[in-house]
Design an enzyme around this catalytic site. Structure first.
Site, PDB file in Angstrom:
ATOM      1  N   HIS A   1      40.976  46.602  27.767  1.00  0.00           N
ATOM      2  CA  HIS A   1      40.157  46.893  28.801  1.00  0.00           C
ATOM      3  C   HIS A   1      40.614  47.655  29.678  1.00  0.00           C
ATOM      4  O   HIS A   1      41.702  47.325  30.129  1.00  0.00           O
ATOM      5  CB  HIS A   1      39.570  45.786  29.568  1.00  0.00           C
ATOM      6  CG  HIS A   1      38.899  46.074  30.775  1.00  0.00           C
ATOM      7  ND1 HIS A   1      37.379  46.198  30.675  1.00  0.00           N
ATOM      8  CD2 HIS A   1      39.067  46.287  32.186  1.00  0.00           C
ATOM      9  CE1 HIS A   1      36.996  46.435  31.688  1.00  0.00           C
ATOM     10  NE2 HIS A   1      37.925  46.529  32.596  1.00  0.00           N
TER      11      HIS A   1
ATOM     12  N   ASP B   1      28.663  36.613  37.696  1.00  0.00           N
ATOM     13  CA  ASP B   1      29.469  37.659  38.194  1.00  0.00           C
ATOM     14  C   ASP B   1      28.345  38.990  38.720  1.00  0.00           C
ATOM     15  O   ASP B   1      28.712  39.631  39.387  1.00  0.00           O
ATOM     16  CB  ASP B   1      30.408  38.506  37.020  1.00  0.00           C
ATOM     17  CG  ASP B   1      30.875  39.625  37.377  1.00  0.00           C
ATOM     18  OD1 ASP B   1      31.581  39.798  38.393  1.00  0.00           O
ATOM     19  OD2 ASP B   1      30.774  40.682  36.780  1.00  0.00           O
TER      20      ASP B   1
ATOM     21  N   ARG C   1      28.878  41.541  46.847  1.00  0.00           N
ATOM     22  CA  ARG C   1      30.194  42.053  47.031  1.00  0.00           C
ATOM     23  C   ARG C   1      30.005  43.467  47.412  1.00  0.00           C
ATOM     24  O   ARG C   1      30.711  44.014  48.506  1.00  0.00           O
ATOM     25  CB  ARG C   1      31.159  42.027  46.203  1.00  0.00           C
ATOM     26  CG  ARG C   1      31.924  40.515  45.863  1.00  0.00           C
ATOM     27  CD  ARG C   1      32.873  40.412  44.433  1.00  0.00           C
ATOM     28  NE  ARG C   1      33.687  41.172  44.671  1.00  0.00           N
ATOM     29  CZ  ARG C   1      34.393  41.723  43.656  1.00  0.00           C
ATOM     30  NH1 ARG C   1      33.894  41.410  42.616  1.00  0.00           N
ATOM     31  NH2 ARG C   1      35.463  42.551  43.769  1.00  0.00           N
TER      32      ARG C   1
ATOM     33  N   SER D   1      36.375  38.840  38.331  1.00  0.00           N
ATOM     34  CA  SER D   1      35.102  39.379  37.784  1.00  0.00           C
ATOM     35  C   SER D   1      35.617  40.115  36.580  1.00  0.00           C
ATOM     36  O   SER D   1      34.778  39.984  35.560  1.00  0.00           O
ATOM     37  CB  SER D   1      34.884  40.525  38.758  1.00  0.00           C
ATOM     38  OG  SER D   1      33.744  41.512  38.488  1.00  0.00           O
TER      39      SER D   1
ATOM     40  N   LYS E   1      34.124  38.783  32.362  1.00  0.00           N
ATOM     41  CA  LYS E   1      33.510  39.452  31.318  1.00  0.00           C
ATOM     42  C   LYS E   1      34.440  39.537  29.685  1.00  0.00           C
ATOM     43  O   LYS E   1      33.646  39.652  28.782  1.00  0.00           O
ATOM     44  CB  LYS E   1      33.040  40.940  31.814  1.00  0.00           C
ATOM     45  CG  LYS E   1      31.947  40.839  32.899  1.00  0.00           C
ATOM     46  CD  LYS E   1      31.925  42.151  33.402  1.00  0.00           C
ATOM     47  CE  LYS E   1      32.890  42.251  34.715  1.00  0.00           C
ATOM     48  NZ  LYS E   1      32.130  43.154  35.758  1.00  0.00           N
TER      49      LYS E   1
HETATM   50  N1  URA Z   1      35.162  46.162  38.171  1.00  0.00           N
HETATM   51  C1  URA Z   1      34.485  44.823  37.985  1.00  0.00           C
HETATM   52  O1  URA Z   1      33.882  44.552  36.872  1.00  0.00           O
HETATM   53  N2  URA Z   1      34.433  44.142  39.020  1.00  0.00           N
HETATM   54  C2  URA Z   1      35.223  44.236  40.143  1.00  0.00           C
HETATM   55  O2  URA Z   1      35.426  43.334  41.073  1.00  0.00           O
HETATM   56  C3  URA Z   1      35.755  45.784  40.188  1.00  0.00           C
HETATM   57  C4  URA Z   1      35.530  46.598  38.922  1.00  0.00           C
END
Ligand code: URA
Ligand code: CA
Length: 433
Positions: A82, A161, A168, A183, A187
């Site tokens: 990632h 999320d 957020r 976060s 994923k």
């Molecule tokens: N990318 C994300 O998926 N989450 C975050 O909090 C910041 C960047």
């Protein structure tokens, strides 16, 4: 349990238990905790921080909020990579076939892009015929047979999320290391891989502007992975300028083919070998990182990486002949050169505004509904540290409209030319285990 008490405990700097974090995440996802209480909690977490255990519990609570992908029918250790943000980041297109060529199963779930250029799915769709929407049966079968498959967004992964990230975004709480780390990792973990290599970008074009914050984010994510049984490491790489030369979907596919042939831009080639060797090592396909690197170099020089790319494209319905003849990729009608006005050395290329220039051309989406033009984009000819003379081409614009004054303007704004000599930037700053 009352949300107001948990908010107060976090406000006062106490550590919350797994049960308490589960209560917050579940309650917010199913609507029993309102936005105003969750906002207050997030702001408390922003200022007080979260311990590694709280952060891991937060991550797993978000994973548990939705579907998870089961990759157990795929043989071998599944490793995912990632990259956090970045502009014109072609690494996934190179790495998927490259590590597959040395036996690492690549089961890649990717998204579409918003802003800058397209996401990985958009980029692969620049290949004529390529189908990213495949069934989960085909996905698994293909990874077992060809070692690599890519699929678009599937299932309802981490709805907690999605909801928390949206909140957020409008409450000034995006930029918190534990919240970002949980976060991103939620994923990755929901996507089912056994091990994770993170490429955390640092610099003007990245989420993290300085090395210390990038290291802290990387460490938080590595700790989450290791705390929940997913072998995880991170590489901190430079994003003070875009990686490689190409920004734009078809242009990046062409650049990835060059790189798989061993003829790509030096920085892209080097970062792919660095990330790739950690992936191969975590997948237990080599007994050391340096042995993994030799295997990848051999896959490139023997042509096996390109052969794997062809087999992968064909398996997903794409025209594999683009690998030997990239002129079959979508091409823009006009090429416009942007030339240097003064002499000196390139000292800055603001990746964000270069990315925005590519988006204005149509290479990225301004809104979720916009259509992407896969053929347009930018090719950089000068990078930081390169010498330029007046009249040298800085950038070639690939456009489907004849007049691109707005794009030229933002390219000049992103480039800074200094009079004195400038060093080439360091590409890999640190590794975090
Ligand atoms: N990318 C994300 O998926 N989450 C975050 O909090 C910041 C960047
Ligand atoms: Ca690139």
């Amino acid at each position: 349990m009352r949300m107001v008490d948990l908010i107060a405990r976090k406000r006062d700097g106490h550590e919350l238990s797994k049960t308490e974090i589960d209560f917050i995440v579940q309650g917010y996802t199913n609507g029993t905790i309102p936005d105003y209480q969750m906002s207050s909690f997030l702001m408390a977490a922003f200022f007080r921080g979260m311990t590694p255990i709280e952060t891991a519990n937060m991550t797993m609570a978000m994973v548990a909020s939705g579907d998870t992908i089961d990759l157990s029918a795929i043989e071998g250790v599944k490793v995912d990579k990632h990259s956090t943000g970045g502009v014109g980041d072609t690494t996934t297109i190179v790495l998927a076939p490259l590590v597959a060529a040395v036996g690492v199963p690549v089961a890649k779930l990717s998204g579409r892009g918003l802003g800058h250029t397209g996401g990985t799915v958009d980029k692969f769709e620049a290949i004529p015929g390529f189908q990213a929407e495949i069934s989960s049966e085909q996905f698994i079968k293909q990874v077992n047979e060809v070692k690599v498959a890519v699929t678009g967004p599937t299932g309802n992964l981490t709805p907690a999320d999605k909801k928390i990230y949206a909140l957020r975004d409008v409450t000034g709480t995006v930029n918190s290391i534990p919240l970002m780390a949980s976060s991103i990792m939620s994923k990755k973990i929901a996507s089912g891989s056994d091990a994770i290599v993170l490429d955390v970008k640092v610099g003007a074009g990245a989420f993290m502007k300085d090395l210390d914050s990038a290291k802290a984010l990387a460490k938080a994510m590595v700790d989450i992975g290791n705390n929940v049984g997913r072998n995880t490491m991170a590489v901190i790489s430079d994003m003070n300028q875009p990686l490689g030369f190409a920004i734009g979907n078809a242009l990046e596919v062409k650049e990835a083919i060059d790189t798989l042939r061993g003829e790509g831009p030096e920085d892209l080639h080097e970062l792919c070998l660095t990330l790739g060797s950690h992936m191969v090592y975590l997948a237990k396909q080599a007994s050391s990182v340096s042995e993994a690197r030799s295997k990848l170099e051999e896959a490139i020089s023997s042509g096996r990486a390109l052969e794997t790319f062809k087999a992968f494209i064909a398996a997903q319905g794409g025209d594999a002949s683009i690998v030997d003849d990239p002129s079959k990729l979508p091409a823009a009608a006009y090429r416009i050169e942007v030339k240097a006005k003064e002499a000196g050395y390139v000292s800055e290329i603001v990746a964000d505004s270069i990315g925005t220039a590519a988006m204005i051309l149509g290479a990225g989406r301004a809104t979720k509904e916009s259509e992407i033009d896969l053929s347009v984009g930018l090719m950089l000819h000068k990078k930081i540290g390169d010498e330029v003379k007046p009249g040298d081409t800085l950038v070639t614009i690939h456009s489907n409209r004849e007049t691109v004054d707005d794009v030229i303007e933002s390219i000049y704004e992103s480039y800074t030319i200094a009079s004195g000599k400038v060093e080439h930037p360091v590409l890999v700053h640190a590794e975090i285990h």
